[in-house]
Design an enzyme around this catalytic site. Structure first.
Site, PDB file in Angstrom:
ATOM      1  N   ASP A 133      -0.931  -0.459  16.588  1.00  0.00           N
ATOM      2  CA  ASP A 133      -0.435  -1.452  17.537  1.00  0.00           C
ATOM      3  C   ASP A 133       0.810  -2.111  16.947  1.00  0.00           C
ATOM      4  OD1 ASP A 133      -0.630  -2.833  19.881  1.00  0.00           O
ATOM      5  OD2 ASP A 133      -2.353  -4.059  19.289  1.00  0.00           O
TER       6      ASP A 133
ATOM      7  N   LYS B 184       1.344   1.731  19.893  1.00  0.00           N
ATOM      8  CA  LYS B 184       1.127   1.072  21.189  1.00  0.00           C
ATOM      9  C   LYS B 184       2.089  -0.107  21.302  1.00  0.00           C
ATOM     10  CE  LYS B 184      -2.609  -1.644  22.158  1.00  0.00           C
ATOM     11  NZ  LYS B 184      -1.923  -2.936  22.427  1.00  0.00           N
TER      12      LYS B 184
ATOM     13  N   GLU C 181      -5.381  -3.953  30.644  1.00  0.00           N
ATOM     14  CA  GLU C 181      -6.265  -5.027  30.163  1.00  0.00           C
ATOM     15  C   GLU C 181      -6.465  -6.096  31.222  1.00  0.00           C
ATOM     16  OE1 GLU C 181      -5.569  -6.336  26.167  1.00  0.00           O
ATOM     17  OE2 GLU C 181      -6.960  -8.034  26.380  1.00  0.00           O
TER      18      GLU C 181
HETATM   19  O1  KIV Z   1      -5.094  -5.522  19.721  1.00  0.00           O
HETATM   20  C1  KIV Z   1      -6.010  -4.892  20.288  1.00  0.00           C
HETATM   21  O2  KIV Z   1      -7.122  -4.755  19.760  1.00  0.00           O
HETATM   22  C2  KIV Z   1      -5.736  -4.326  21.603  1.00  0.00           C
HETATM   23  C3  KIV Z   1      -6.858  -3.734  22.373  1.00  0.00           C
HETATM   24  C4  KIV Z   1      -7.953  -4.658  22.654  1.00  0.00           C
HETATM   25  C5  KIV Z   1      -6.400  -3.027  23.592  1.00  0.00           C
HETATM   26  O3  KIV Z   1      -4.627  -4.351  22.029  1.00  0.00           O
END
Ligand code: KIV
Length: 269
Positions: A84, A114, A183
């Site tokens: 992320d 992501k 989400e």
């Molecule tokens: O940071 C995270 O854990 C997320 C997920 C919950 C989609 O973005």
């Protein structure tokens, strides 16, 4: 064991096979989830909340996320590993986004990144994809915009915002994203977006018609108690287990029953 790739996920959507995704932040949990057969492990910036104890994800930094992704990558063999991108690591310019995304693949073993955001993120997504970096989008209640939203409520309930989400999903797919997290949007809207896309959607609080589902691992294990969320199914109540194990440990030390002779060493043998 067949390694999961972005091609596998697209194929799963084509066959109507649901995609199971969980977060992990370290080698131990990543390895347990991988052994259990999870398809995708997301090293979420939720680490800032569930690991570091902050109230939002905004304080996650590149260095912290690199540490978590490196650790998780040591535990993963089969699942696709997605990193992320933290707040401000990709929003400033596409070039900066490319440098930061590249670090997750080159230095930390991630196989994809992501990024949060809709239509306005499409040029950045295109830049990363053209450089060979698979990108998962993230729409709806994007936690890095929590102050813009003014809270953790459901997104896309009014038609104007719903249309924006639909346009954002199309734009991210066209820019080359391999998947989208949806989400906390209404289930019928998530169903409409999922049906309109070739790439798989991964829902969190967005109903059953997404192509897959993701949860924060500490939420579904009942470890994170700071927030109660309607969409989280708690598969265990591990915080109770942990507290009672620690209480027993303390009791055994205080009453002298730990360590026993069997748990101690003699001078020889
Ligand atoms: O940071 C995270 O854990 C997320 C997920 C919950 C989609 O973005």
């Amino acid at each position: 064991m067949k390694k999961v790739t972005i091609t596998t996920l697209r194929e799963m959507k084509r066959k109507g096979e649901k995609i199971a995704v969980l977060t992990a932040y370290d080698a131990l949990f990543a390895s347990l989830e991988d052994q259990a057969g999870i398809d995708v492990i997301l090293v979420g910036d939720s680490a800032a909340m569930v690991v570091a104890g902050h109230p939002t994800t905004l304080s996650a930094t590149m260095e912290q996320m690199l540490f978590h992704v490196q650790a998780a990558s040591r535990g993963v063999q089969r699942a696709l590993l997605v990193a992320d991108m933290p707040f401000l690591s990709f929003q400033v310019t596409p070039e900066e986004a490319l440098r930061n995304a590249g670090r997750f693949l080159a230095e930390a073993g991630a196989e994809a990144v992501k990024v949060e955001g809709g239509q306005h993120m499409a040029p950045t997504v295109r830049r990363l994809v053209e450089a060979g970096i698979p990108v998962m989008g993230h729409l709806g209640l994007t936690p890095q915009s929590i102050h813009q939203f003014g809270g953790w409520g459901v997104r896309g309930r009014d038609r104007r915002e719903a249309e924006k989400l639909i346009a954002g999903a199309q734009a991210l797919q066209e820019a080359g994203a391999f998947s989208l997290v949806l989400e906390k949007i209404p289930a019928p809207l998530a169903a409409e977006i999922s049906a309109s896309l070739e790439i798989p959607t991964i829902g969190i609080g967005s109903g059953p018609d997404c192509d897959g589902q993701v949860l924060v691992n500490y939420d579904m294990l009942g470890l994170y108690e700071q927030m109660t969320l309607k969409f989280v199914r708690k598969y265990r109540n591990l915080s109770l287990e942990v507290r009672s194990a620690v209480e027993e440990y303390i009791r055994d030390i205080k009453n002298g029953s730990f360590p026993s002779a069997d748990e101690s060493y003699d001078l020889e043998g």
